[in-house]
Design an enzyme around this catalytic site. Structure first.
Site, PDB file in Angstrom:
ATOM      1  N   CYS A 136     -35.920 -23.031  -0.995  1.00  0.00           N
ATOM      2  CA  CYS A 136     -35.458 -24.408  -0.793  1.00  0.00           C
ATOM      3  C   CYS A 136     -36.101 -25.035   0.438  1.00  0.00           C
ATOM      4  O   CYS A 136     -35.693 -24.749   1.569  1.00  0.00           O
ATOM      5  CB  CYS A 136     -33.934 -24.417  -0.662  1.00  0.00           C
ATOM      6  SG  CYS A 136     -33.261 -26.040  -0.263  1.00  0.00           S
ATOM      7  N   CYS A 139     -33.876 -27.147   2.648  1.00  0.00           N
ATOM      8  CA  CYS A 139     -32.921 -26.378   3.458  1.00  0.00           C
ATOM      9  C   CYS A 139     -33.633 -25.728   4.651  1.00  0.00           C
ATOM     10  O   CYS A 139     -33.096 -25.676   5.753  1.00  0.00           O
ATOM     11  CB  CYS A 139     -32.274 -25.263   2.638  1.00  0.00           C
ATOM     12  SG  CYS A 139     -31.778 -25.728   0.990  1.00  0.00           S
ATOM     13  N   ASP A 140     -34.843 -25.208   4.432  1.00  0.00           N
ATOM     14  CA  ASP A 140     -35.467 -24.328   5.425  1.00  0.00           C
ATOM     15  C   ASP A 140     -36.747 -24.878   6.056  1.00  0.00           C
ATOM     16  O   ASP A 140     -37.282 -24.272   6.996  1.00  0.00           O
ATOM     17  CB  ASP A 140     -35.790 -22.967   4.780  1.00  0.00           C
ATOM     18  CG  ASP A 140     -34.532 -22.265   4.292  1.00  0.00           C
ATOM     19  OD1 ASP A 140     -33.465 -22.492   4.899  1.00  0.00           O
ATOM     20  OD2 ASP A 140     -34.610 -21.507   3.313  1.00  0.00           O
TER      21      ASP A 140
END
Ligand code: FAD
Ligand code: NAP
Length: 308
Positions: A136, A139-140
């Protein structure tokens, strides 16, 4: 441990589940919706959404899903933050058991459990998951500020993730196993024109390379699918964006599934068990869009109402 009796149990809280809930609630069916581990579904891990109708300006995925959740509750749905672990569709009412031990006894069930990110299955990929290997970008991506990264895949997700990662990374290499992308044309154009992105065509991941102290990715080795030659990239992050699998483990032996695990449905969302309906990515491997998932959620709720 509680027992919930309902005319309509909706499993999943993506666009399909929330839309089914809105229609079921407005039909006075007093639906109960169980959210699962990812309240809001897949759109909560993306940023810009440009193709959900009704919004002239770009909107954010998490915001859209929060609006859907609020609308769902405002029209009278009971939203339960739990995860269904076991279902028994052998007789009606159907019995579904959640992780908390709560039991849901339902006259009809709408399944909208969507899909989950797929992994390549390499040992080194698993070893470094969470230490540089991610599923993701939104997200990261932040963790790779001014560092080189690679994205694997050739679909919309991979291309969007590559473009998104240019906000953080020093350089992004998109690695694809073929010589053409399946992503939509507009995204392809943006990707290919981007000064911070290069594409490594006809290559697959062979091994993720890293260190143990501190545990981190330092590079990856790729194999050319045409001549077998190897290419090494020095990278700090590797994003796997090769598609999704339907979340149907708990429905095995309860419903007819196709060879890839998708729920087999008629065009009006009926499954192989009368009174059980399915909507969204859990049964649709062709369109897989928020708007089509929402449309199928609407259909499933109308079919459940008709059935009752
Ligand atoms: P999902 O959104 O997958 O939701 C599934 C739900 O089921 C989740 O809430 C989960 O918690 C729940 N669940 C699963 N198992 C259980 C269980 N056992 N018990 C209870 N609940 C359970 N589409 C677009 O139209 N436009 C875009 O811009 C776009 N961008 C995307 C970006 C990314 C990074 C990704 C991954 C997808 C994107 N898509 C986009 C596709 C879109 O997100 C999906 O088509 C859509 O979310 C499918 O909706 P769904 O309701 O079927 O399932
Ligand atoms: P996808 O369309 O299935 O694409 C998966 C990509 O990964 C393909 O390019 C595939 O290669 C590659 N791949 C699969 N297995 C692989 C393996 N083992 N090794 C190497 N490469 C592999 O999946 P997605 O991109 O996640 O999209 C899923 C759905 O969500 C699609 O319907 C998409 O349209 C939708 N979505 C929409 C948007 C948007 O509208 N903006 C954004 C994101 C997602 P091949 O091409 O060779 O098969």
């Amino acid at each position: 441990m509680a027992e919930h009796l309902t005319k309509v149990l909706i499993i999943g809280s993506g666009p399909a589940g929330y839309t089914a809930a809105i229609y079921a609630a407005r039909a006075n069916l007093e639906p109960v919706l169980v959210t699962g581990m990812q309240p809001g579904g897949q759109l909560t891990i993306t940023t810009d959404v440009e193709n959900y109708p009704g919004f002239a300006d770009v909107i954010q995925g998490p915001w859209l899903m929060e609006q859907m959740r609020a609308q769902t509750e405002n029209v009278g749905t009971k939203v339960v933050y739990d995860y269904i672990e076991k279902v028994d569709f052998s007789q009606r009412p159907f019995v579904c058991t959640a992780q908390s031990g709560d039991v849901f006894i339902a006259e009809t069930v709408i399944i909208s459990t969507g899909a989950q990110a797929r992994w390549l299955g390499l040992e080194s990929e698993t070893a470094f998951r969470g230490f540089g290997v991610s599923g993701c970008a939104t997200c990261d991506g932040f963790f790779f500020k001014n560092k080189p990264v690679a994205v694997i895949g050739g679909g919309n997700t991979a291309v969007e993730e590559a473009i998104y990662l240019t906000n953080h990374a020093s350089h992004v290499t998109l690695v694809h196993r073929r010589d053409s992308l399946r992503a939509e044309k507009m995204l392809q154009d943006r990707l290919l024109a981007h000064p911070k992105i290069t594409v490594l065509w006809n290559h697959v991941l062979d091994e993720v390379i890293g260190q143990d102290h501190p545990k981190a990715v330092t590079g990856a080795r790729f194999k050319n699918t045409l001549d077998g030659s190897e290419t090494h990239l020095d990278i700090d992050g590797l994003f796997i964006a090769i598609g999704h699998d339907p979340a149907t483990q708990i429905f095995k032996n309860q419903l007819e599934l196709d060879p890839e695990g998708y729920i087999v449905c008629s065009s009006d969302t009926r499954t192989s068990v009368d009174g059980v309906f399915a909507a969204g990515d859990v049964q649709d491997k062709v369109y897989r869009q928020a708007v089509t998932a929402a449309g199928q959620g609407c259909m499933a709720a109308l079919e459940a109402e008709k059935f009752l």
